[in-house]
Write a protein that holds these residues in place. Structure first.
Motif, PDB file in Angstrom:
ATOM      1  N   ASN A  35      29.816  32.373   1.747  1.00 31.25           N
ATOM      2  CA  ASN A  35      29.670  33.692   2.225  1.00 31.25           C
ATOM      3  C   ASN A  35      28.363  34.147   1.675  1.00 31.25           C
ATOM      4  O   ASN A  35      27.623  34.634   2.559  1.00 31.25           O
ATOM      5  N   ALA A  36      27.754  33.637   0.696  1.00 32.48           N
ATOM      6  CA  ALA A  36      26.555  34.323   0.033  1.00 32.48           C
ATOM      7  C   ALA A  36      25.295  33.652   1.002  1.00 32.48           C
ATOM      8  O   ALA A  36      24.440  34.400   1.232  1.00 32.48           O
ATOM      9  N   ALA A  39      25.224  35.312   4.146  1.00 27.72           N
ATOM     10  CA  ALA A  39      24.507  36.720   4.018  1.00 27.72           C
ATOM     11  C   ALA A  39      23.175  36.421   3.730  1.00 27.72           C
ATOM     12  O   ALA A  39      22.357  37.255   4.478  1.00 27.72           O
ATOM     13  N   ASP A  77      24.094  37.361  -4.581  1.00 25.20           N
ATOM     14  CA  ASP A  77      23.268  36.910  -3.655  1.00 25.20           C
ATOM     15  C   ASP A  77      22.303  38.098  -3.386  1.00 25.20           C
ATOM     16  O   ASP A  77      22.737  39.194  -3.680  1.00 25.20           O
ATOM     17  N   CYS A  80      22.123  40.095   2.955  1.00 24.89           N
ATOM     18  CA  CYS A  80      21.799  41.348   3.729  1.00 24.89           C
ATOM     19  C   CYS A  80      22.860  42.268   3.021  1.00 24.89           C
ATOM     20  O   CYS A  80      22.595  43.463   3.716  1.00 24.89           O
ATOM     21  N   GLY A  81      23.934  42.114   2.204  1.00 21.03           N
ATOM     22  CA  GLY A  81      24.733  43.106   1.732  1.00 21.03           C
ATOM     23  C   GLY A  81      25.568  43.874   2.623  1.00 21.03           C
ATOM     24  O   GLY A  81      25.545  43.490   3.831  1.00 21.03           O
ATOM     25  N   MET A  82      26.546  44.588   2.375  1.00 23.98           N
ATOM     26  CA  MET A  82      27.316  45.283   3.123  1.00 23.98           C
ATOM     27  C   MET A  82      27.339  46.668   2.526  1.00 23.98           C
ATOM     28  O   MET A  82      27.204  47.186   1.481  1.00 23.98           O
ATOM     29  N   ASN A  90      35.475  44.339   6.248  1.00 27.43           N
ATOM     30  CA  ASN A  90      35.382  42.946   6.064  1.00 27.43           C
ATOM     31  C   ASN A  90      36.423  42.521   5.181  1.00 27.43           C
ATOM     32  O   ASN A  90      36.634  41.256   4.954  1.00 27.43           O
ATOM     33  N   ALA A  95      39.690  38.112   7.892  1.00 25.01           N
ATOM     34  CA  ALA A  95      38.849  37.670   8.412  1.00 25.01           C
ATOM     35  C   ALA A  95      39.275  37.269   9.998  1.00 25.01           C
ATOM     36  O   ALA A  95      40.318  36.539   9.858  1.00 25.01           O
ATOM     37  N   VAL A 122      40.179  30.486   4.020  1.00 25.87           N
ATOM     38  CA  VAL A 122      40.201  31.920   4.373  1.00 25.87           C
ATOM     39  C   VAL A 122      39.152  32.784   3.579  1.00 25.87           C
ATOM     40  O   VAL A 122      39.158  33.950   3.584  1.00 25.87           O
ATOM     41  N   GLY A 123      38.118  32.105   3.025  1.00 28.02           N
ATOM     42  CA  GLY A 123      37.112  32.921   2.441  1.00 28.02           C
ATOM     43  C   GLY A 123      37.367  33.409   1.233  1.00 28.02           C
ATOM     44  O   GLY A 123      38.036  33.207   0.269  1.00 28.02           O
ATOM     45  N   PHE A 124      37.023  34.854   1.463  1.00 32.44           N
ATOM     46  CA  PHE A 124      37.096  35.793   0.281  1.00 32.44           C
ATOM     47  C   PHE A 124      38.132  35.629  -0.596  1.00 32.44           C
ATOM     48  O   PHE A 124      38.431  35.833  -1.724  1.00 32.44           O
ATOM     49  N   THR A 169      24.822  41.177  -3.020  1.00 30.19           N
ATOM     50  CA  THR A 169      26.173  41.505  -3.257  1.00 30.19           C
ATOM     51  C   THR A 169      26.243  40.595  -4.290  1.00 30.19           C
ATOM     52  O   THR A 169      25.937  39.519  -4.647  1.00 30.19           O
TER      53      THR A 169
HETATM   54  P1  ADP Z   1      34.716  34.621   6.872  1.00 33.48           P
HETATM   55  O1  ADP Z   1      33.330  34.300   5.797  1.00 33.48           O
HETATM   56  O2  ADP Z   1      35.379  33.612   7.367  1.00 33.48           O
HETATM   57  O3  ADP Z   1      34.153  35.649   7.989  1.00 33.48           O
HETATM   58  P2  ADP Z   1      35.612  36.141   4.572  1.00 33.48           P
HETATM   59  O4  ADP Z   1      36.922  36.761   4.223  1.00 33.48           O
HETATM   60  O5  ADP Z   1      35.017  35.151   3.442  1.00 33.48           O
HETATM   61  O6  ADP Z   1      35.603  35.482   5.928  1.00 33.48           O
HETATM   62  O7  ADP Z   1      34.605  37.256   4.444  1.00 33.48           O
HETATM   63  C1  ADP Z   1      34.638  38.230   5.360  1.00 33.48           C
HETATM   64  C2  ADP Z   1      33.546  39.079   5.747  1.00 33.48           C
HETATM   65  O8  ADP Z   1      32.976  39.607   4.900  1.00 33.48           O
HETATM   66  C3  ADP Z   1      32.435  37.986   6.052  1.00 33.48           C
HETATM   67  O9  ADP Z   1      32.298  37.615   7.573  1.00 33.48           O
HETATM   68  C4  ADP Z   1      30.986  38.465   5.757  1.00 33.48           C
HETATM   69  O10 ADP Z   1      30.735  39.628   6.882  1.00 33.48           O
HETATM   70  C5  ADP Z   1      31.561  39.547   4.711  1.00 33.48           C
HETATM   71  N1  ADP Z   1      30.960  38.962   3.520  1.00 33.48           N
HETATM   72  C6  ADP Z   1      31.775  38.181   2.675  1.00 33.48           C
HETATM   73  N2  ADP Z   1      30.916  37.912   1.669  1.00 33.48           N
HETATM   74  C7  ADP Z   1      29.791  38.643   1.603  1.00 33.48           C
HETATM   75  C8  ADP Z   1      28.570  38.616   0.881  1.00 33.48           C
HETATM   76  N3  ADP Z   1      28.328  37.934  -0.251  1.00 33.48           N
HETATM   77  N4  ADP Z   1      27.510  39.278   1.551  1.00 33.48           N
HETATM   78  C9  ADP Z   1      27.520  39.925   2.840  1.00 33.48           C
HETATM   79  N5  ADP Z   1      28.741  39.965   3.440  1.00 33.48           N
HETATM   80  C10 ADP Z   1      29.703  39.080   2.883  1.00 33.48           C
END
Ligand code: ADP
Length: 630
Positions: A35-36, A39, A77, A80-82, A90, A95, A122-124, A169
């Motif tokens: 994810n980082a 971004a 990282d 781009c940040g959120m 997100n 996701a 499933v990421g995060f 982030t």
């Molecule tokens: P996926 O990566 O499969 O889309 P995640 O649950 O891991 O699913 O993340 C969901 C969303 O959160 C990402 O698509 C991204 O837009 C945002 N995101 C997660 N981690 C970061 C990060 N470190 N910096 C910026 N955006 C992030």
């Protein structure tokens, strides 16, 4: 502050993560790092066209820090940040990435399902497998305010303003206390973290840094050690496709494939290609062991990922793969393509076309090699994706038929095993000048077609075509090794000798009036009626005149837009001249024409059934038969 609730699906997933029995909890680190990296990619990509972004490629980094006493692990990282909404959307919702259609089966929280989670990532949320609280501080690039998202799991999350100096982030994990089964403290150990980065994230293109402690001999001493801290980059940053292929373990390719292309299984074959000269590129491609779940739906999109010198510029470049290789997954990295080339321009790009040609050739060669050296695997491949290749022979007026003709397999009357056309020709009987085939729903039904029985009884092998596309593909090919393809159900097929031919001709001639009568009573259902001497035991069979066979008619009439009766196979009703029914019909023609008309209908129905075609008037036929019985 009021807690917000997770959306339903997210909550279920979260519960599964928190209570996970999944054994590979370690993958959380890979997920957060990728994810980082994404971004940073996003910001870097933006910087190519936005001059206000002054970061250089070398400024980007992913950083891991550990506070053992407080049990904190952070991954940060400067991507781009959120913003507030993005944190909400997100991280508050699961996701929506197409790879994981969680909604289909949210209740299915058994071990198998958990494993799917591990494989897909499933990421995060996976971080909840090891952390009981997660804090995300993020500042979107260009924004003045930063926000903190935090959650202790299923009871919800909060979002509030916070201070953060730079864009990017920081994700802080409060690592769970150790339990009897699980030593979560491992994730606070430098050694574990270093090896996890190596194992899962080595090819990440940005440096993943961590302050590490090392002991070394004190200066001027020969026995006294001191501990020094240093800033260490943990990953080699070389993408897997840029590494010398001998240096990459099969397992690494498998892992890369599974993560990137969302498959639980290992690929059937890994294809590596490196070209230098007129075209410079590296390709890393995979043949999946099974068809993706949406492969046969219109949602499936073919394509390879396209990189320009290591930077992803397109996720699915369709122009790199012909349709008949749409099952191939993978990527191409070329230094000949410009970074911010638009999609429209890419389509016309000469370089891209050269690469596509080279790739097509490479895949074809790899398949041939597989067929030659690893038959079992090839057959496994063919069972899954073979019809693609046959479509490829037919498509575009047969443009690719010659490249593909040696890659297609068919079952045959010999032993129900797959054979190539080459193998068929190699074992043709002396004097055999055609390649025989028959089509039908299944090999067992084809074997029962009277003409097949007859051709096989003459000692010839018959290809069994069971897929819609088969006969079209063979007709497009028209011949192989100068042997033409002959449908055994075509009325021109004649395996008898001169004497037999002559006697049949006479029989047919003398019964011409009777045939005209039978044809008349059957209407449009047949175009002609005649005697045959090729049948073994059956009284009747159907054959067809002309290029359009009954099987092809069936396929064509199912196509959208086809009008009923637009394309009709010319069907010939053939009556076994050596069967007692032949004499019976002749007698009826002389004495009882009414009965002959009834018999004709029944015989046609029988012939259709024998040849594996349904009848349109089953009620009428069964009444007619019944009347004969009483
Ligand atoms: P996926 O990566 O499969 O889309 P995640 O649950 O891991 O699913 O993340 C969901 C969303 O959160 C990402 O698509 C991204 O837009 C945002 N995101 C997660 N981690 C970061 C990060 N470190 N910096 C910026 N955006 C992030």
């Amino acid at each position: 502050m009021a807690k917000k609730q997770f959306k339903t699906e997210s909550k279920k997933l979260l519960d599964m993560m928190v209570n996970s029995i999944y054994t590979h909890k370690e993958i959380f680190l890979r997920e957060l790092i990728s994810n980082a990296s994404d971004a940073i990619d996003k910001l870097y990509f933006r910087s190519l066209t936005d001059d206000s972004i002054t970061l250089l490629q070398s400024d980007y980094e992913i950083r891991i820090t550990v506070d053992k006493d407080a049990r904190l692990l952070t991954i940060s990282d400067n991507g781009c940040g959120m913003g507030k909404d993005e944190l909400e959307n997100n991280l508050g919702t699961i996701a929506k990435s197409g790879s994981f259609d969680f909604k289909n089966n949210p209740e299915n929280a058994n071990g198998e399902h958990i494993d799917i989670i591990g494989q897909f990532g499933v990421g995060f949320y996976s971080a909840f497998m090891v952390a009981d609280k997660i804090v995300v501080d993020s500042r979107a690039y260009g924004a003045d305010v930063a926000y903190r998202w935090q959650s202790s799991g299923a009871d919800g999350y909060t979002i509030a303003e916070c201070s953060k100096e730079n864009a990017g982030t920081v994700i802080t994990l409060h690592i769970k206390e150790d339990t009897e089964d699980e030593k979560y403290s491992d994730y606070l150990e430098q050694y574990t973290l270093k090896s996890l980065v190596k194992k899962y994230s080595d090819y990440i293109r940005y440096p993943i840094r961590m302050m590490t402690e090392q002991s070394r001999l004190k200066e001027g001493s020969e026995s006294e050690y001191e501990t020094v801290t240093q800033d260490e980059t943990l990953n080699s940053m070389v993408p897997i496709w840029k590494r010398a292929s001998g240096k990459v373990e099969d397992e690494e390719y498998t892992r890369f494939y599974q993560e990137k292309f969302f498959d639980f299984e290992a690929p059937l074959r890994v294809i590596k290609q490196k070209a230098e000269g007129t075209s410079n590129f590296e390709a890393l491609m995979f043949i999946p062991a099974r068809a993706p779940f949406d492969f046969y739906s219109k949602d499936y999109e073919k394509g390879l990922q396209l990189y320009s010198s290591g930077v992803l510029i397109m996720d699915r470049c369709k122009d790199l793969l012909p349709d008949y290789f749409s099952f191939v997954k993978g990527l191409v990295d070329s230094s000949d393509l410009s970074l911010n080339i638009s999609r429209e321009m890419l389509q016309q790009d000469r370089q891209l076309r050269i690469i596509a040609k080279a790739i097509e050739k490479k895949i074809t060669n790899e398949l041939s090699k597989m067929l030659e050296n690893d038959r079992e695997k090839y057959e496994q491949f063919f069972a899954v994706f073979g019809s693609q290749l046959k479509w490829g022979m037919y498509a575009d007026y047969g443009k690719s038929k010659d490249a593909l003709k040696d890659l297609v397999l068919f079952k045959s009357s010999a032993d129900e095993k797959y054979i190539t056309l080459k193998e068929y020709v190699a074992r043709m009987k002396d004097g055999q000048d055609a390649i025989y085939y028959a089509s039908g729903e299944s090999t067992s039904r084809i074997a029962l077609i009277p003409q097949v029985e007859s051709v096989v009884a003459h000692g010839y092998e018959v290809l069994y075509l069971t897929e819609d596309i088969d006969e079209f593909a063979l007709q497009m090919l028209s011949s192989y090794d100068e042997k033409s393809f002959v449908n055994v159900c075509n009325e021109t097929l004649d395996l008898s000798n001169e004497e037999e031919k002559e006697s049949l001709r006479k029989e047919n001639e003398s019964a011409a009036d009777m045939f005209a009568f039978i044809k008349e009573s059957l209407g449009d259902a047949v175009s002609r009626v005649q005697f045959t001497n090729t049948l073994q035991e059956h009284a009747v069979c159907l054959s067809n005149e002309g290029a359009l066979s009954v099987g092809m008619e069936k396929v064509l009439s199912r196509m959208p837009g086809a009008e009923a009766g637009m394309l009709k196979a010319e069907i010939v009703l053939e009556i076994n001249v050596n069967h007692p029914i032949a004499q019976k019909l002749k007698a009826l023609f002389a004495d009882d024409k009414e009965k002959l008309a009834v018999y004709s209908k029944i015989l046609l129905a029988q012939a259709r059934l024998i040849n594996g075609i349904t009848i349109d008037n089953p009620a009428e036929i069964s009444d007619l038969v019944c009347n004969l019985m009483i």
